[in-house]
Design a protein around this motif. Structure first.
Motif, mmCIF file in Angstrom:
data_model
loop_
_atom_site.group_PDB
_atom_site.id
_atom_site.type_symbol
_atom_site.label_atom_id
_atom_site.label_comp_id
_atom_site.label_asym_id
_atom_site.label_seq_id
_atom_site.Cartn_x
_atom_site.Cartn_y
_atom_site.Cartn_z
ATOM 1 N N GLU A 39 -9.666 3.309 0.573
ATOM 2 C CA GLU A 39 -10.239 2.844 1.841
ATOM 3 C C GLU A 39 -9.159 2.337 2.781
ATOM 4 O O GLU A 39 -9.281 1.287 3.414
ATOM 5 C CB GLU A 39 -11.296 1.761 1.587
ATOM 6 N N GLY A 40 -8.062 3.086 2.836
ATOM 7 C CA GLY A 40 -6.995 2.756 3.771
ATOM 8 C C GLY A 40 -6.022 1.704 3.303
ATOM 9 O O GLY A 40 -5.060 1.396 4.010
ATOM 10 N N SER A 41 -6.253 1.110 2.135
ATOM 11 C CA SER A 41 -5.351 0.071 1.624
ATOM 12 C C SER A 41 -4.470 0.656 0.520
ATOM 13 O O SER A 41 -4.952 1.360 -0.381
ATOM 14 C CB SER A 41 -6.145 -1.119 1.070
ATOM 15 N N TRP A 42 -3.196 0.332 0.596
ATOM 16 C CA TRP A 42 -2.244 0.834 -0.401
ATOM 17 C C TRP A 42 -2.407 0.051 -1.698
ATOM 18 O O TRP A 42 -2.423 -1.183 -1.708
ATOM 19 C CB TRP A 42 -0.822 0.681 0.133
ATOM 20 N N LEU A 43 -2.513 0.772 -2.825
ATOM 21 C CA LEU A 43 -2.660 0.169 -4.148
ATOM 22 C C LEU A 43 -1.307 0.218 -4.848
ATOM 23 O O LEU A 43 -0.941 1.229 -5.461
ATOM 24 C CB LEU A 43 -3.730 0.905 -4.953
ATOM 25 N N GLN A 44 -0.600 -0.876 -4.742
ATOM 26 C CA GLN A 44 0.797 -0.910 -5.158
ATOM 27 C C GLN A 44 0.988 -0.596 -6.643
ATOM 28 O O GLN A 44 1.767 0.279 -7.019
ATOM 29 C CB GLN A 44 1.375 -2.300 -4.832
ATOM 30 N N GLU A 45 0.242 -1.303 -7.504
ATOM 31 C CA GLU A 45 0.415 -1.106 -8.941
ATOM 32 C C GLU A 45 -0.002 0.298 -9.363
ATOM 33 O O GLU A 45 0.628 0.902 -10.240
ATOM 34 C CB GLU A 45 -0.388 -2.158 -9.724
ATOM 35 N N PHE A 46 -1.054 0.830 -8.734
ATOM 36 C CA PHE A 46 -1.465 2.198 -9.033
ATOM 37 C C PHE A 46 -0.374 3.193 -8.615
ATOM 38 O O PHE A 46 -0.186 4.225 -9.248
ATOM 39 C CB PHE A 46 -2.776 2.543 -8.322
ATOM 40 N N GLN A 47 0.319 2.866 -7.519
ATOM 41 C CA GLN A 47 1.395 3.761 -7.061
ATOM 42 C C GLN A 47 2.481 3.891 -8.120
ATOM 43 O O GLN A 47 2.949 4.985 -8.422
ATOM 44 C CB GLN A 47 2.009 3.228 -5.760
ATOM 45 N N TRP A 48 2.862 2.754 -8.714
ATOM 46 C CA TRP A 48 3.926 2.801 -9.733
ATOM 47 C C TRP A 48 3.433 3.565 -10.965
ATOM 48 O O TRP A 48 4.180 4.335 -11.564
ATOM 49 C CB TRP A 48 4.368 1.396 -10.123
ATOM 50 N N ARG A 49 2.173 3.378 -11.328
ATOM 51 C CA ARG A 49 1.639 4.099 -12.479
ATOM 52 C C ARG A 49 1.595 5.601 -12.200
ATOM 53 O O ARG A 49 1.859 6.420 -13.087
ATOM 54 C CB ARG A 49 0.228 3.587 -12.805
ATOM 55 N N LEU A 50 1.297 5.953 -10.954
ATOM 56 C CA LEU A 50 1.283 7.361 -10.561
ATOM 57 C C LEU A 50 2.676 7.964 -10.699
ATOM 58 O O LEU A 50 2.835 9.097 -11.181
ATOM 59 C CB LEU A 50 0.778 7.481 -9.120
ATOM 60 N N VAL A 51 3.689 7.208 -10.296
ATOM 61 C CA VAL A 51 5.073 7.674 -10.452
ATOM 62 C C VAL A 51 5.380 7.905 -11.928
ATOM 63 O O VAL A 51 6.001 8.911 -12.304
ATOM 64 C CB VAL A 51 6.060 6.661 -9.836
ATOM 65 N N TYR A 52 4.941 6.961 -12.801
ATOM 66 C CA TYR A 52 5.169 7.120 -14.245
ATOM 67 C C TYR A 52 4.632 8.473 -14.725
ATOM 68 O O TYR A 52 5.311 9.228 -15.424
ATOM 69 C CB TYR A 52 4.448 6.042 -15.063
ATOM 70 N N GLU A 53 3.366 8.746 -14.364
ATOM 71 C CA GLU A 53 2.708 9.930 -14.898
ATOM 72 C C GLU A 53 3.327 11.214 -14.357
ATOM 73 O O GLU A 53 3.442 12.212 -15.081
ATOM 74 C CB GLU A 53 1.210 9.888 -14.599
ATOM 75 N N TYR A 54 3.710 11.206 -13.090
ATOM 76 C CA TYR A 54 4.391 12.381 -12.551
ATOM 77 C C TYR A 54 5.743 12.581 -13.243
ATOM 78 O O TYR A 54 6.121 13.708 -13.575
ATOM 79 C CB TYR A 54 4.600 12.226 -11.040
ATOM 80 N N ALA A 55 6.476 11.486 -13.470
ATOM 81 C CA ALA A 55 7.781 11.591 -14.132
ATOM 82 C C ALA A 55 7.644 12.123 -15.549
ATOM 83 O O ALA A 55 8.516 12.847 -16.039
ATOM 84 C CB ALA A 55 8.474 10.229 -14.140
ATOM 85 N N ARG A 56 6.553 11.779 -16.214
ATOM 86 C CA ARG A 56 6.327 12.231 -17.592
ATOM 87 C C ARG A 56 5.748 13.642 -17.649
ATOM 88 O O ARG A 56 5.580 14.203 -18.729
ATOM 89 C CB ARG A 56 5.385 11.260 -18.301
ATOM 90 N N GLY A 57 5.435 14.214 -16.483
ATOM 91 C CA GLY A 57 4.903 15.574 -16.457
ATOM 92 C C GLY A 57 3.447 15.674 -16.814
ATOM 93 O O GLY A 57 2.968 16.750 -17.209
ATOM 94 N N ASN A 58 2.693 14.582 -16.670
ATOM 95 C CA ASN A 58 1.288 14.570 -17.081
ATOM 96 C C ASN A 58 0.313 14.954 -15.974
ATOM 97 O O ASN A 58 -0.891 15.035 -16.215
ATOM 98 C CB ASN A 58 0.914 13.182 -17.613
#
Length: 755
Positions: free
Chosen positions: A364-383
Motif C-alpha cells: 500500500e505504498g509503504s516500503w517494507l524494510q525487513e521484507f526487502q532484506w529477506r527478498l535480497v536473501y532469497e534472490y541471492a540464494r537462487g530461490n
C-alpha cells in the motif's frame, strides 16, 4: 593447423539410470544423458563429423572430444565422462545428447547418486561443457616463449615435455568436506545447482595439508598454481602416476585462470591397487589458442607493460569492466532508483551470462524494510525465478558487461555483482558473500526512503565500517559512484578507505602518513597557506619520504583545506577522514585520493583511523575539535597504538595569553599529570608516562617543526634515546600496528634492528 578449440556452455544432465557398482573403481556409478540445447548449426555439424570420424576409424570418441564437468561437482567427488556411445544430434530440436557415465568417487557422500537422480527428475541439472579440439595443442617452444614473455605464469617447480604437456606438482594443500553439513536439508541440492559458489560453507582447507600418500580407491582435492594469459588449457585425465586420474573438471579458461596466489583446485582419484606418493604427483595439461573474443579481450586486459602484473594478481573486475569510469559504472545502475515512489527497481545481481532484477518490496505504498532484506536473501540464494534474465532476455546494452564477468580471475569470487542505490545492512552483506556474490556497488550509504534526500549520504557508522573492513579482508569488493556538484567519481573500499583508481595504485607505496589537525575556520587560510606549502615540500623532498609520504586531515575547510590544497599542488598523497560536519555548515572535501566519512556517533572510530595511520601528528591552530584530537592522539600513544615519534604543536602567530604559544597551557597540563603529584598528605606519583610528554614539541614556525621531524628521520634510535623513550614501547607499538595491517616505515624497522 593451430586452431582454437570449441567449448560449449553448460549442458544439462536430463536423465540418469539405475545405480550399479563399478568394480574397477570400487564406486557406485550410473549412466545418463547430458543434453546441450539451443545449439548452433556449427556445433551440431562438428559433433556429427567427430562422431562419424571416430566410427570410421574405429577410434575412441575421447580422442576427438571430451567433457569438462563443473568444478563444484568434481570437488565433492562426482565424476562424469563419455561412455563412448555415439551422441545423438537433432537439427529439428537443435539438441545434442551425449551418453555419459556418472560416478560417485567420494566415500564420504554415500547417497550422492540417489540424491542427484532425484534432482534430475525435478528438472535438468547443469553438469558440464563439451570440449572439441580442432587442432593440435601448442608445442613446447611456443609455451616457453609465452612464459618468457610474461603471457603465462608457471610455478617455480614445473616441467614442459617435448610434446607440449605442462606438468604441475601438487601444493601442500588439501581441501576437506563436512559430510555432516552436506547432509542437512537441501544443502547437497544447493551445492549441485550452484556448483563451486554453493560449496564455500561445506569445504575448507585441512590444517594437516597434503597427505604423504594417496591410498588406493581414495579421493583427494588438492591444488596447483598457474596463471593463464591468452590461452585455453585442458587438463589430461591421466596424471604423472599410473592409476591416478583427474576428475571431470578439466577446462581452464584463459584470463579467468589468472592470479598466482589463488590455488587452482584439482580433484584426483587413485583408481589403482597401490598407494601413491603425493610429493611426486603432478597433473598434466595442454595449452590451446583462444577464440577471437578471448584474444581481443587479452589484448585489452594484458596490455604491454602490465601483462605480468595482471597475470600475477588476477584479472580484476575493474580491468574487465573499467568500473572506475563513471560512464561504465552507470550501466550497473540502469533502472535502479532510490525510492519505490520513483518507479524502477531496488537492485540487481549481475553474473556471467545472467542478471536478476530485485523489485521494491512494499505494501500500500509503504516500503517494507525487513521484507526487502529477506527478498535480497532469497534472490541471492537462487530461490526466486521471477526477475531472472538470460540469453535474449537480457537487454543488449547490458550483455557485454555480463560476458566480461566470465573472465574475472583470482579465486573468481568477484564475478557476481550486487547493485543497489545504497548499501544494505551488514547482515545482508554477509548473506551476499555466503552466496558467492563478491562485488557490491552503490551510489551512497543510503537515505531514508520516502524522505527528500538531495545530498547522498556517504557516512558510515562504526558497525558498517568494521564490517566493510572485515569483508574486504575476506575478498569482497565495494564500489561507490559519487555524483557531487556536477562531477562524478568512482571509489573502491580498499585497506579501510574509499580510494580513486590512482589512489588505489599509490596507496601500497605509502609508508609514512602525517596527520594535520586544525581549525575549520577559513580566516586562518591566508596566514598558514605559504608556510604549510613549504613545510610539506621539504618533507616530500626528504630522502626518507618522497613518494612514500601522505598527509591525513579531517576533510573539512579552514586549515584542513589549506593542507589538502598544498598537498595536491605538491603531488603528496592525501587522506581525508571526516565526520558529519554538514550539520554545522561545513562542506565535506571529496578531492583527496582516499577518504572515509563517518557519522558523528562514530567520532572515535574516525579518530582511530587518523591516529593509527599517522606516524607524525601536527596540531595547527584549532578549537574544541582539535583539542579533542590532542587528547586522543596522546592516549593512543600511551596504549601502544601509535609509534613514538614527534608530535608538533605549532603556532606561528602567538595566539596564547600575552602572545604565548597557542598550545602552551595544554602542554603544561600534560606535563603536570605526568609529573610527581602530591597533595593533601597523598603522594600519587605520575598519572601518565613521562615519556609521552617528551614527544610533544612546541614550535613557533613550520620551519622549526620540519627541523624536529627531519632530526627524527635521520636518527630515530637517537631520538628515542635522547627523550627516554623505552625501546620496548616502540617495539610493542610497531607490532600492534603491523598486526592491525598498518604500514611500518622502513627506517623504523632499521632503527629497531640496529638499536
Amino acid at each position: 593447423m593451430i586452431a582454437s578449440p570449441l567449448v560449449t556452455g553448460d549442458g544439462q544432465l536430463v536423465s540418469i539410470g539405475d545405480i550399479h557398482f563399478n568394480e574397477e573403481l570400487a564406486a557406485p556409478q550410473a549412466y545418463g544423458v547430458m543434453r546441450f540445447s539451443h545449439t548452433s548449426d556449427a556445433l551440431r555439424g562438428l559433433v556429427r563429423d567427430v562422431r562419424d570420424r571416430a566410427a570410421r576409424n574405429s577410434l575412441p570418441l575421447t580422442g576427438f572430444m571430451d567433457i569438462s564437468g563443473r568444478s563444484g561437482h568434481s570437488r565433492i567427488g562426482l565424476d562424469v565422462r563419455l561412455t563412448g556411445d555415439a551422441p545423438e544430434v537433432s537439427d529439428g530440436a537443435r539438441t545434442v545428447d551425449i551418453p555419459v557415465a556418472v560416478t560417485a568417487l567420494n566415500a564420504v557422500l554415500a547417497e550422492m547418486l540417489a540424491d542427484l537422480r532425484s534432482l534430475c527428475h525435478d528438472g535438468g541439472v547443469d553438469f558440464g561443457r563439451l570440449f572439441i579440439a580442432r587442432g593440435p595443442s601448442f608445442p613446447r617452444r611456443d609455451i616457453e616463449e609465452a612464459r618468457e614473455g610474461g603471457r603465462l605464469l608457471l610455478p617455480e617447480r614445473h616441467r614442459i615435455t617435448e610434446d607440449g604437456v605442462v606438468e604441475l606438482p601438487l601444493l601442500d594443500l588439501r581441501y576437506v568436506l563436512s559430510a555432516r553439513l552436506l547432509g542437512v536439508g537441501r544443502n547437497f541440492a544447493e551445492m549441485v545447482v550452484k556448483g563451486k559458489h554453493g560449496l564455500g560453507i561445506f569445504q575448507s582447507l585441512s590444517p594437516a595439508g597434503l597427505p604423504d600418500r594417496l591410498a588406493a580407491k581414495e579421493f583427494l582435492v588438492g591444488a596447483v598454481h598457474i596463471s593463464l594469459g591468452p590461452f585455453v588449457a585442458f587438463i589430461e585425465r591421466e596424471t604423472s602416476a599410473p592409476g591416478v586420474f583427474h576428475l571431470a573438471s578439466r577446462l581452464l579458461d584463459g584470463i579467468r585462470t589468472t592470479g598466482m596466489a589463488a590455488p587452482r583446485q584439482v580433484e584426483l582419484y587413485n583408481g589403482g591397487e597401490e598407494a601413491v606418493d603425493t610429493r611426486g604427483l603432478s597433473v598434466r595439461l595442454r595449452l590451446y589458442p583462444p577464440d577471437a573474443r578471448l584474444a581481443k579481450l587479452a589484448e585489452r586486459v594484458l596490455a604491454p607493460g602490465r601483462a605480468r602484473q595482471v597475470l600475477a594478481a588476477g584479472a580484476d573486475v575493474a580491468d574487465l569492466i573499467d568500473i572506475f569510469t563513471p560512464e561504465a559504472s552507470r550501466v550497473f545502475f540502469d533502472e535502479i532508483t532510490s525510492d519505490p515512489a520513483l518507479g524502477g527497481i531496488y537492485g540487481r545481481i549481475f553474473m556471467p551470462g545472467k542478471m536478476i532484477s530485485i523489485p521494491w518490496e512494499q505494501e500500500e505504498g509503504s516500503w517494507l524494510q525487513e521484507f526487502q532484506w529477506r527478498l535480497v536473501y532469497e534472490y541471492a540464494r537462487g530461490n526466486i525465478p521471477e526477475g531472472v534474465l538470460e540469453g535474449e532476455e537480457i537487454p543488449k546494452r547490458l550483455r557485454p558487461v555480463l560476458d566480461d564477468l566470465k573472465y574475472v580471475g583470482g579465486e573468481q569470487k568477484l564475478s557476481k555483482v550486487f547493485v543497489s542505490d545504497a548499501l544494505p545492512p551488514v547482515d545482508t552483506l554477509r548473506v551476499l558473500k555466503r552466496n558467492g556474490i563478491g562485488v557490491v556497488a552503490a551510489r551512497g550509504m543510503g537515505c531514508t526512503v520516502g524522505q527528500a534526500c538531495p545530498v547522498p549520504h556517504f557516512r558510515m557508522d562504526q558497525t558498517l565500517y568494521e564490517e566493510l573492513v572485515r569483508l574486504e579482508n575476506e575478498g569482497m569488493r565495494f564500489y561507490l559512484l559519487l555524483e557531487l556538484g556536477g562531477q562524478a567519481q568512482v571509489r573502491e573500499f580498499y585497506k579501510g578507505l574509499w580510494v580513486t583508481r590512482p589512489g588505489k595504485a599509490r596507496l601500497p607505496g605509502i609508508h609514512t602518513t602525517m596527520a594535520m589537525f586544525g581549525s575549520a575556520c577559513d580566516v586562518l587560510g591566508p596566514v598558514l597557506e605559504g608556510p604549510i606549502h613549504e613545510f610539506l615540500r621539504r618533507l616530500r623532498d626528504h630522502p626518507c619520504l618522497g613518494d612514500g609520504l601522505a598527509v591525513a586531515h579531517g576533510s573539512g575547510p579552514g586549515v584542513m583545506r589549506t593542507v589538502d590544497d598544498a598537498a595536491a599542488a605538491l603531488g603528496v598523497y592525501r587522506i581525508g577522514v571526516g565526520i558529519n560536519a554538514e550539520e554545522i555548515g561545513q562542506i565535506t572535501n571529496f578531492a583527496p585520493e582516499a577518504v572515509a566519512q563517518f557519522t558523528n556517533l562514530a567520532m572515535n572510530t574516525r579518530q582511530d583511523i587518523l591516529d593509527r595511520r599517522s606516524l607524525f601528528k601536527v596540531f595547527n591552530l584549532g578549537g574544541f575539535g582539535t583539542s579533542y584530537e590532542v587528547n586522543m592522539a596522546l592516549t593512543f600513544m600511551k596504549i601502544g597504538q601509535c609509534l613514538p615519534a614527534p608530535y608538533i604543536f605549532v603556532d606561528p602567530v602567538g595566539l596564547g595569553p600575552d602572545g604565548a604559544p597557542f598550545w602552551h597551557e595544554s602542554l603544561m597540563q600534560f606535563r603536570t599529570l605526568s609529573g610527581d603529584l602530591a597533595g593533601g598528605g597523598h603522594d600519587l606519583g605520575p598519572l601518565g608516562p613521562r615519556w609521552i610528554v617528551n614527544l610533544c614539541h612546541e614550535v613557533k614556525s613550520y620551519e622549526e617543526g620540519y627541523a624536529v621531524i627531519a632530526g627524527f628521520l635521520d636518527d630515530p634510535a637517537g631520538y628515542w634515546r635522547d627523550r627516554d623513550i623505552p625501546l620496548a614501547k616502540v617495539r610493542q607499538a610497531r607490532d600492534n600496528l603491523r598486526h592491525a595491517g598498518m604500514p611500518i616505515p622502513p627506517y623504523i624497522d632499521e632503527a629497531l634492528e640496529g638499536a
